[in-house]
Design a protein around this motif. Structure first.
Motif, PDB file in Angstrom:
ATOM      1  N   TYR A  11      -2.020  -1.020 -13.262  1.00  0.00           N
ATOM      2  CA  TYR A  11      -1.267   0.091 -12.791  1.00  0.00           C
ATOM      3  C   TYR A  11      -0.219   0.281 -13.882  1.00  0.00           C
ATOM      4  O   TYR A  11       0.149   1.376 -14.269  1.00  0.00           O
ATOM      5  CB  TYR A  11      -0.814   0.085 -11.518  1.00  0.00           C
ATOM      6  CG  TYR A  11       0.141   1.132 -10.681  1.00  0.00           C
ATOM      7  CD1 TYR A  11      -0.252   2.206 -10.723  1.00  0.00           C
ATOM      8  CD2 TYR A  11       1.593   0.949 -10.777  1.00  0.00           C
ATOM      9  CE1 TYR A  11       0.525   3.438 -10.574  1.00  0.00           C
ATOM     10  CE2 TYR A  11       2.336   1.848 -10.222  1.00  0.00           C
ATOM     11  CZ  TYR A  11       1.986   3.239 -10.056  1.00  0.00           C
ATOM     12  OH  TYR A  11       2.785   4.120  -9.783  1.00  0.00           O
ATOM     13  N   HIS A  46     -10.736  -0.895  -9.393  1.00  0.00           N
ATOM     14  CA  HIS A  46      -9.227  -1.422  -9.752  1.00  0.00           C
ATOM     15  C   HIS A  46      -8.983  -1.137 -11.083  1.00  0.00           C
ATOM     16  O   HIS A  46      -9.919  -1.013 -12.055  1.00  0.00           O
ATOM     17  CB  HIS A  46      -9.030  -2.960  -9.487  1.00  0.00           C
ATOM     18  CG  HIS A  46      -9.829  -3.965 -10.222  1.00  0.00           C
ATOM     19  ND1 HIS A  46     -10.828  -4.205 -10.296  1.00  0.00           N
ATOM     20  CD2 HIS A  46      -9.236  -4.328 -11.432  1.00  0.00           C
ATOM     21  CE1 HIS A  46     -11.488  -4.992 -10.930  1.00  0.00           C
ATOM     22  NE2 HIS A  46     -10.253  -5.224 -11.976  1.00  0.00           N
ATOM     23  N   LEU A  77       0.755  -1.275  -0.022  1.00  0.00           N
ATOM     24  CA  LEU A  77       0.181  -0.029  -0.002  1.00  0.00           C
ATOM     25  C   LEU A  77       0.938   1.309   0.059  1.00  0.00           C
ATOM     26  O   LEU A  77       1.885   1.174   0.610  1.00  0.00           O
ATOM     27  CB  LEU A  77      -0.855  -0.088   1.153  1.00  0.00           C
ATOM     28  CG  LEU A  77      -1.703  -0.986   1.133  1.00  0.00           C
ATOM     29  CD1 LEU A  77      -1.582  -2.006   2.146  1.00  0.00           C
ATOM     30  CD2 LEU A  77      -3.310  -0.721   1.543  1.00  0.00           C
ATOM     31  N   ARG A 120      -4.183  -2.001  -9.282  1.00  0.00           N
ATOM     32  CA  ARG A 120      -4.254  -0.881  -8.187  1.00  0.00           C
ATOM     33  C   ARG A 120      -5.677  -0.860  -7.847  1.00  0.00           C
ATOM     34  O   ARG A 120      -6.417  -0.745  -8.673  1.00  0.00           O
ATOM     35  CB  ARG A 120      -3.568   0.114  -8.725  1.00  0.00           C
ATOM     36  CG  ARG A 120      -3.617   1.281  -7.490  1.00  0.00           C
ATOM     37  CD  ARG A 120      -2.963   2.579  -8.118  1.00  0.00           C
ATOM     38  NE  ARG A 120      -3.675   3.499  -8.753  1.00  0.00           N
ATOM     39  CZ  ARG A 120      -3.107   4.758  -8.609  1.00  0.00           C
ATOM     40  NH1 ARG A 120      -2.271   5.419  -7.983  1.00  0.00           N
ATOM     41  NH2 ARG A 120      -3.944   5.747  -9.238  1.00  0.00           N
ATOM     42  N   ALA A 180      -8.521   1.066  -5.646  1.00  0.00           N
ATOM     43  CA  ALA A 180      -8.418   2.534  -4.850  1.00  0.00           C
ATOM     44  C   ALA A 180      -9.306   2.582  -3.661  1.00  0.00           C
ATOM     45  O   ALA A 180     -10.486   1.766  -3.601  1.00  0.00           O
ATOM     46  CB  ALA A 180      -9.541   3.479  -6.132  1.00  0.00           C
ATOM     47  N   ASP A 236      -1.226   7.204   0.013  1.00  0.00           N
ATOM     48  CA  ASP A 236      -2.369   7.568  -0.189  1.00  0.00           C
ATOM     49  C   ASP A 236      -3.558   6.244  -0.043  1.00  0.00           C
ATOM     50  O   ASP A 236      -4.785   6.390  -0.496  1.00  0.00           O
ATOM     51  CB  ASP A 236      -2.672   8.052  -1.422  1.00  0.00           C
ATOM     52  CG  ASP A 236      -1.817   9.216  -1.405  1.00  0.00           C
ATOM     53  OD1 ASP A 236      -1.730   9.943  -0.823  1.00  0.00           O
ATOM     54  OD2 ASP A 236      -1.083   9.512  -2.766  1.00  0.00           O
ATOM     55  N   ASP A 237      -3.079   5.264   0.404  1.00  0.00           N
ATOM     56  CA  ASP A 237      -3.762   4.194   0.781  1.00  0.00           C
ATOM     57  C   ASP A 237      -4.296   3.152  -0.403  1.00  0.00           C
ATOM     58  O   ASP A 237      -5.139   2.283  -0.258  1.00  0.00           O
ATOM     59  CB  ASP A 237      -5.251   4.377   1.664  1.00  0.00           C
ATOM     60  CG  ASP A 237      -4.959   5.139   2.816  1.00  0.00           C
ATOM     61  OD1 ASP A 237      -3.858   5.003   3.356  1.00  0.00           O
ATOM     62  OD2 ASP A 237      -5.721   5.761   3.487  1.00  0.00           O
ATOM     63  N   TYR A 238      -3.895   3.369  -1.456  1.00  0.00           N
ATOM     64  CA  TYR A 238      -3.854   2.762  -2.706  1.00  0.00           C
ATOM     65  C   TYR A 238      -3.174   1.286  -2.391  1.00  0.00           C
ATOM     66  O   TYR A 238      -2.453   1.302  -1.857  1.00  0.00           O
ATOM     67  CB  TYR A 238      -3.236   3.364  -3.957  1.00  0.00           C
ATOM     68  CG  TYR A 238      -4.246   4.346  -4.762  1.00  0.00           C
ATOM     69  CD1 TYR A 238      -5.007   4.116  -5.361  1.00  0.00           C
ATOM     70  CD2 TYR A 238      -3.813   5.653  -4.430  1.00  0.00           C
ATOM     71  CE1 TYR A 238      -5.924   5.150  -5.886  1.00  0.00           C
ATOM     72  CE2 TYR A 238      -4.686   6.517  -4.684  1.00  0.00           C
ATOM     73  CZ  TYR A 238      -5.784   6.369  -5.558  1.00  0.00           C
ATOM     74  OH  TYR A 238      -6.522   7.301  -6.163  1.00  0.00           O
ATOM     75  N   TYR A 267      -1.852  -2.361  -3.996  1.00  0.00           N
ATOM     76  CA  TYR A 267      -1.296  -2.591  -5.259  1.00  0.00           C
ATOM     77  C   TYR A 267      -0.988  -4.058  -4.949  1.00  0.00           C
ATOM     78  O   TYR A 267      -0.566  -4.699  -4.057  1.00  0.00           O
ATOM     79  CB  TYR A 267       0.233  -1.942  -5.611  1.00  0.00           C
ATOM     80  CG  TYR A 267       0.169  -0.714  -5.709  1.00  0.00           C
ATOM     81  CD1 TYR A 267      -0.088   0.076  -4.471  1.00  0.00           C
ATOM     82  CD2 TYR A 267       0.070   0.075  -6.816  1.00  0.00           C
ATOM     83  CE1 TYR A 267      -0.055   1.674  -4.766  1.00  0.00           C
ATOM     84  CE2 TYR A 267       0.340   1.329  -7.042  1.00  0.00           C
ATOM     85  CZ  TYR A 267       0.041   2.059  -5.898  1.00  0.00           C
ATOM     86  OH  TYR A 267       0.034   3.339  -5.992  1.00  0.00           O
ATOM     87  N   TYR A 278     -11.837  -0.113  -1.812  1.00  0.00           N
ATOM     88  CA  TYR A 278     -10.955  -1.154  -2.704  1.00  0.00           C
ATOM     89  C   TYR A 278     -12.083  -1.797  -3.748  1.00  0.00           C
ATOM     90  O   TYR A 278     -11.513  -3.260  -3.896  1.00  0.00           O
ATOM     91  CB  TYR A 278     -10.210  -2.055  -1.972  1.00  0.00           C
ATOM     92  CG  TYR A 278      -9.267  -1.241  -1.089  1.00  0.00           C
ATOM     93  CD1 TYR A 278      -8.227  -0.568  -1.628  1.00  0.00           C
ATOM     94  CD2 TYR A 278      -9.419  -0.971   0.316  1.00  0.00           C
ATOM     95  CE1 TYR A 278      -7.174   0.088  -1.011  1.00  0.00           C
ATOM     96  CE2 TYR A 278      -8.611  -0.580   1.040  1.00  0.00           C
ATOM     97  CZ  TYR A 278      -7.537   0.258   0.597  1.00  0.00           C
ATOM     98  OH  TYR A 278      -6.498   0.808   1.281  1.00  0.00           O
TER      99      TYR A 278
END
Lengths: 712, 328
Positions: A422, A419, A393, A410, A412, A396-398, A400, A416
């Motif tokens: 990425y 997606h 992560l 990725r 969001a 920004d808390d994304y 992966y 979550y």
């Protein structure tokens, strides 16, 4: 009993069985049988013929070899590309005649005549090439036709000019050097051969045209479909073949200064025999200069030897025929069974005695005691990802993760559910880490170490390390880089699980349980990569310790976790942190309270533990039964454990019912949650942790603050 | 479009047949005595042996093989038979031994190809070299040429006799052509040979005993080579073993390929061999009457073969997608 097991231990420690398989997997082993035949031929004729090894005989033989091997190479070049050139003998005779005619009758100088002859013979090759390459005629028939036509032309020319030619005699120092002299006692034609062979070898094995030649020979259709110019390349191969024949003809002319109707008669058969004896496959794709040379030497020694022995006229062909049958037979068998043999021999299990595992039963009272804490895992991206081996992560808390399709996906925040891809790398992305500049550094199975910057550009960091001096398999390429972490000074430490197997054969490495893996260090400051530790048993899960002075890594098949000091007073030393694990440890990552999380990707089973102490049994298993029925480590169910720097296991998280998230290869703590990845899963798991630092994130823990500035 | 449609029906066999007819007409109009009955018979007689060898080659080529040892087997087996007769053996015994020798060698070749999986090109090439060498070293010692014994009896008539005014070699060749035709067309084994040549893997899967079949093909061609040898020897009253080193085997391939038999197997018939043989016969006869030099004859023959395969490749194009790997 104890002494017997000690004996087994010693035997597997000091007798390197795996070397046999590794030698068999080398490309040069292809030449082993032709080379043995060569040694036998030399031994037999060396003992039968007096003065075989005398300087004068060797000089004569090598002078002849210079001519013959050039024709052999000419034949090899077209065989490699999937054709055949029967016109080499006639072309050789044409070259011989034209040289003498240009020198004796036309009065040209050597400097003009030799290139002219090579061009003339090259144009015969070009004719073959146009017919076979561009008109796509059958090579066998087409070159048969040119064989007859060129032979007839030479015969007609001889009829007309032979008498005139025998009257005049060309003489010059250069011509004498070519025919009789040489450099440092080595005959001129042999020197020419050496030059041609070296240039040819480099071209064929290390240049683009050479690779294209091999590719077209290997599979014409595939080569065409990937866009190689098949026709042009085939045509070029025949032209080169023709030019080499011309060169051989020039050397022959210089040696004997005579042209007769029997010059080069049957040479195509000898050259073909030489090419095949050396191990060049008819049909293409397999061949080399070395093979052509070995074959040429064998044939030359045999034909000369039979002549020198003074046997009656039939014996020469008889011996040649028998040898051809025998050699081709052995070669065909070898080619057919080599892979089978390799398959049987390559897997080479060794002795490993795992210590008694820590008890895991719910009533055992250990930190490993079974529980159901993972039962209520939230599922993220169900069926949207395949084999997310690692998750990570950002600030920004994304979220992966990698997939087996070679993408980094990725998700969001905050829920979550959406997606995107990425970045696409290829291979199988495995372990991931942030560097100080917020680039995502990824270990890609089958490819190496890659970096994705904030603009989503993918660049290669490294895919090779230093080749160790004594290893037989080429261990300079990275086959299975599986996890990494970055030290405070920016050095990237990553593990390569095994150097003996490709990505998808990693379970077989478990069967071997030999120390096939290593820890590699890449320094972005110098751009250099070197191997830090070798002979580790499936190293995995690299994690920089909280103090930044050491890295922790797991040795999966040995069920232990080690520490390797990378700086400070103990730099370079290795120590055991944790062993007797009940399962196979995978990734290790930092926890918010100064401890570490480790994933246990599968649990040990008593049967496999016993089998590990019986290498002979595992070897028989690998030889006799199909791979899908082998005994493998269980990778269906595992857990997450937390341990501290002292090696004490503090807690474990299980999914006893195996409903939501039993298979775990990686986990990341992020702002009070634990995110779970598993290589055989189609989902990512998330679970809320109680009583954790809700602001803690991996990136800021490593690099401090949001911008990478370490807080004072 | 009409002309294209016509082209589509054109295959190599028809092209060669047209060419033969054309040459025949041209030679008949321009050359004296070409159409004379004697000349036509001698034309056919001169290519009878080539035709018979072509039949042997056909049987092997149909199964995606090639037999370069035909001429060597023919020369050595017959020469040895005659040598044995010279040494006092009865004719029938000597001929049987010769035939068995030819069949035995062919059996070895077949085993090498079918069971040892050596590519036919090499197995037969090596066999040819070996047979010639072995024969010259151990069977026929001292001379290149073995003359026909006076005591051959009825066998001589195979080469020199006449049936209803037609020389026996032509009759024998025609008879063998018929037998081979019937064999390939109407027997189970004949169909199997086509199947194997067409798709070896599929034939194996469908239950044909592929390896014994391959061996059988070589044995058949060995037997045919022996018959061709007997006819050669009796018509010229000698067998010159040096024939092995000549271009003859290339001529045999020429005859087979010219007629349109596919070297990749499964395609071709006795008819194709006959057409190819006739073209060579007409051509050689015409050129001999015109007194063309032997080497020039070779060039012309080769150019015609080249023409035939070029036209064939234009009419039936092969490209990178359709070509078979390892097909040379």
């Amino acid at each position: 009993m104890a002494s017997a097991s000690n004996l087994t231990k010693l035997r597997y420690r000091f007798i390197p069985d795996h070397v046999i398989g590794e030698i068999l997997s080398k490309k040069w082993i292809d030449n082993a049988i032709p080379f043995l035949v060569l040694l036998c031929v030399i031994a037999v004729f060396g003992t039968l013929i007096p003065n075989f090894f005398s300087a004068s005989n060797l000089s004569i033989t090598s002078r002849q070899l210079g001519e013959f091997a050039l024709v052999g190479i000419a034949m090899m070049v077209v065989i490699v590309v999937g054709g055949i050139d029967l016109s080499v003998g006639s072309n050789f005779a044409l070259g011989n005649f034209m040289t003498l005619a240009l020198l004796n009758l036309a009065g040209w100088s050597v400097w003009a005549a030799v290139p002219a002859v090579i061009l003339i013979c090259g144009s015969v090759g070009l004719l073959n090439g146009v017919l076979v390459g561009y008109l796509r005629l059958r090579a066998f028939l087409t070159t048969l036709v040119t064989l007859i036509i060129v032979r007839a032309i030479v015969d007609m020319l001889l009829l007309k000019y032979a008498q005139a030619m025998s009257m005049s005699f060309y003489q010059s120092d250069l011509w004498d050097l070519m025919g009789l002299g040489g450099f440092f006692g080595i005959p001129f034609s042999f020197c020419v051969l050496v030059v041609v062979a070296i240039v040819g070898h480099v071209l064929l094995t290390r240049s683009r045209p050479g690779w294209r030649l091999m590719a077209i020979g290997g599979s014409r259709r595939s080569a065409h479909n990937i866009g190689l110019s098949v026709r042009g390349t085939v045509c070029a191969a025949y032209t080169i073949s023709g030019m080499l024949c011309g060169l051989a003809g020039v050397l022959y002319a210089a040696r004997l200064s005579g042209a007769g109707t029997d010059t080069g008669m049957g040479l195509e058969i000898s050259a073909l025999t030489a090419a095949v004896l050396g191990g060049n496959s008819l049909g293409g794709g397999r061949g080399s200069i070395v093979k052509a040379l070995i074959g040429a030497v064998i044939v030359l020694i045999m034909t000369n030897g039979v002549l020198r022995l003074g046997l009656n006229s039939g014996s020469g062909p008889m011996v040649l025929g028998l040898t051809l049958i025998f050699a081709v037979f052995v070669d065909v068998r070898w080619l057919k069974n080599r892979d089978k043999l390799l398959n049987k021999v390559y897997v080479s299990p060794t002795y490993i005695e795992l210590p008694e595992p820590v008890a895991t039963s719910a009533s055992s009272g250990t930190a490993f005691a079974l529980n159901d804490r993972l039962k209520h895992v939230e599922i993220i991206g169900l069926a949207a990802v395949e084999s997310p081996e690692d998750v990570i992560l950002d600030e920004d808390d994304y979220l992966y993760c990698g997939t087996r399709h070679g993408d980094i996906v990725r998700f969001a925040p905050p829920d979550y559910t959406s997606h995107e891809v990425y970045a696409h790398i290829g291979g199988s992305p495995l372990g991931m880490s942030w560097d100080r500049d917020k680039n995502l550094v990824v270990c890609v199975g089958g490819m190496g170490l890659y970096k994705i910057d904030r603009n989503r550009n993918v660049t290669k960091v490294t895919d090779e390390t230093n080749r160790s001096k004594l290893s037989i398999v080429d261990d300079s390429r990275l086959r299975l880089a599986d996890d990494l972490d970055i030290a405070p000074d920016g050095r990237i430490f990553f593990s390569e699980a095994t150097i003996r197997y490709e990505m998808h054969d990693w379970p077989v490495d478990a069967l071997e349980s030999r120390g096939n893996g290593r820890i590699i260090c890449h320094d972005p400051k110098t751009g250099k990569t070197h191997t830090a530790l070798r002979n580790l048993i499936f190293p995995n899960g690299v994690c920089t310790a909280h103090d930044g002075q050491s890295i922790l890594f797991a040795e999966s098949w040995a069920c232990r976790i080690n520490r390797y000091y990378i700086s400070g007073p103990k730099a370079g030393t290795l120590e055991r942190v944790l062993d007797r694990l009940p399962g196979y440890p995978d990734n290790i990552n930092r926890a918010s309270d100064g401890t570490y999380w480790a994933a246990i990707m599968g649990m040990r089973s008593p049967a496999l533990d016993v089998a590990l102490r019986m290498p002979g049994f595992r070897k028989r298993m690998a030889r006799r039964i199909a791979p899908d029925q082998w005994l493998y480590p269980n990778l269906n169910i595992g857990c997450v454990i937390r341990f501290n720097d002292k090696g004490e296991v503090l807690e474990s998280l299980w999914d006893q019912g195996a409903e939501n998230h039993p298979m775990i290869t990686s986990m990341r703590e992020h702002k009070g949650y634990l995110y779970l990845g598993g290589i055989t899963n189609n989902r990512i798991g998330r679970i809320r942790l109680e009583g954790r630092n809700e602001a803690w994130s991996g990136y800021s823990n490593y690099w401090g603050g949001r911008d990478g500035e370490r807080a004072a | 479009m009409r002309s294209l449609g016509f082209m589509r029906h054109l295959n190599q066999e028809k092209i060669v047949l047209l060419l033969t007819a054309l040459l025949f007409v041209v030679f008949s109009l321009t050359l004296n005595n070409f159409l004379a009955g004697d000349n036509i018979l001698s034309l056919m007689r001169s290519v009878a042996v080539l035709g018979i060898l072509g039949l042997g080659m056909l049987v092997v080529v149909l199964g995606r093989g090639i037999d370069l040892s035909l001429v060597a087997v023919m020369a050595i087996s017959v020469a040895w038979s005659m040598q044995l007769i010279h040494e006092g053996l009865p004719v029938s015994v000597a001929l049987t031994i010769g035939l068995l020798f030819a069949l035995g060698i062919a059996l070895c070749t077949g085993i090498l190809v079918a069971y040892a999986e050596i590519p036919p090109l090499f197995a037969t090439l090596a066999m040819a070299t070996f047979v010639y060498g072995f024969g010259r070293a151990h069977l026929i010692v001292g001379t290149d040429v073995v003359y026909m014994p006076k005591t051959m009896g009825w066998v001589v008539s195979l080469g020199q006799g006449k049936l209803l005014g037609v020389p026996m070699p032509i009759v024998v060749a025609a008879g063998m052509a018929l037998v081979v035709f019937l064999f390939l067309r109407f027997t189970k084994i004949g169909s199997f040979i086509y199947a194997i040549g067409d798709n070896l893997a599929a034939s194996r899967i469908s239950g044909i005993a592929v390896r014994p079949m391959l061996v059988l093909q070589y044995v058949l061609s060995g037997g045919i080579a022996f018959v061709a040898g007997i006819i050669t020897a009796t018509s010229v009253e000698a067998m010159n073993t040096r024939i092995v080193n000549s271009n003859m085997i290339y001529d045999v391939i020429l005859v087979v390929v010219l007629g349109g038999v596919g070297l990749s197997g499964g395609r071709g018939n006795v008819r194709n061999v006959i057409v190819g043989t006739l073209l060579i016969g007409v051509l050689m006869n015409g050129m001999t009457i015109m007194d063309v030099q032997y080497t020039v004859q070779n060039v012309i023959k080769s150019l015609i073969l080249l023409l035939a395969i070029v036209v064939d490749s234009i009419v039936n194009p092969r490209d990178e997608q359709t070509g078979q790997q390892g097909d040379i």
